[in-house]
Motif scaffolding. Structure first.
Motif, PDB file in Angstrom:
ATOM      1  N   GLU A  28       0.949  -1.067   0.028  1.00 12.07           N
ATOM      2  CA  GLU A  28       0.020  -0.008  -0.114  1.00 12.07           C
ATOM      3  C   GLU A  28       0.700   1.172  -0.033  1.00 12.07           C
ATOM      4  O   GLU A  28       1.216   1.824   1.166  1.00 12.07           O
ATOM      5  N   ASP A  51      -3.274  -3.059  -2.072  1.00 12.38           N
ATOM      6  CA  ASP A  51      -3.335  -4.520  -2.911  1.00 12.38           C
ATOM      7  C   ASP A  51      -3.045  -5.548  -1.726  1.00 12.38           C
ATOM      8  O   ASP A  51      -2.114  -5.089  -1.099  1.00 12.38           O
ATOM      9  N   VAL A  62      -2.950 -10.831  -6.906  1.00  9.97           N
ATOM     10  CA  VAL A  62      -2.996  -9.973  -6.033  1.00  9.97           C
ATOM     11  C   VAL A  62      -4.250 -10.538  -5.526  1.00  9.97           C
ATOM     12  O   VAL A  62      -5.608 -10.477  -7.478  1.00  9.97           O
ATOM     13  N   SER A  64      -7.183  -8.684  -4.706  1.00  6.67           N
ATOM     14  CA  SER A  64      -7.857  -6.939  -4.952  1.00  6.67           C
ATOM     15  C   SER A  64      -7.155  -6.526  -6.483  1.00  6.67           C
ATOM     16  O   SER A  64      -8.166  -5.890  -6.590  1.00  6.67           O
ATOM     17  N   GLY A  65      -6.992  -7.637  -7.357  1.00  5.91           N
ATOM     18  CA  GLY A  65      -6.753  -7.279  -8.407  1.00  5.91           C
ATOM     19  C   GLY A  65      -7.850  -7.243  -9.491  1.00  5.91           C
ATOM     20  O   GLY A  65      -8.352  -6.180 -10.498  1.00  5.91           O
TER      21      GLY A  65
END
Length: 99
Positions: A28, A51, A62, A64-65
């Motif tokens: 982050e 992320d 990832v 949070s992709g």
């Protein structure tokens, strides 16, 4: 930082530790403009984009992709009850990565 039971769940982890499968961490970066007059309209502004990354046997994933990061994407879903997010695609990608 690591993610876990606590907000910043780092415990006593050495910087020399390897990232093992099953570890989840946050990447982050942040940008903070000082609250000084010389920065005009941007003074005091701060933003962080996070992320969340799962370490697996096949490599990093990832988590949070699928989340929007562009201003236009975020503005399009504000007030929409998050209906614009494709959670199914995120869960399918996570399920296919293995741990």
């Amino acid at each position: 930082h690591y993610l876990g039971i606590d907000v910043h769940d780092t415990g006593h982890v050495s910087r020399d530790s390897s990232l093992e499968p099953g570890v989840v961490l946050a990447v982050e970066p942040g940008l903070y403009i000082p609250d000084e007059e010389q920065y005009g309209a941007f003074r005091g502004l701060g933003v962080r984009i996070e992320d969340d990354v799962l370490i697996t046997n096949k490599g990093p994933v990832v988590l949070s992709g699928e989340l929007p990061v562009e201003a236009e994407e975020i503005e399009a879903i504000v007030g929409s009850g998050l209906n614009g997010l494709d959670y199914a695609a995120s869960f399918e990608r996570l399920a296919s990565c293995g741990s």
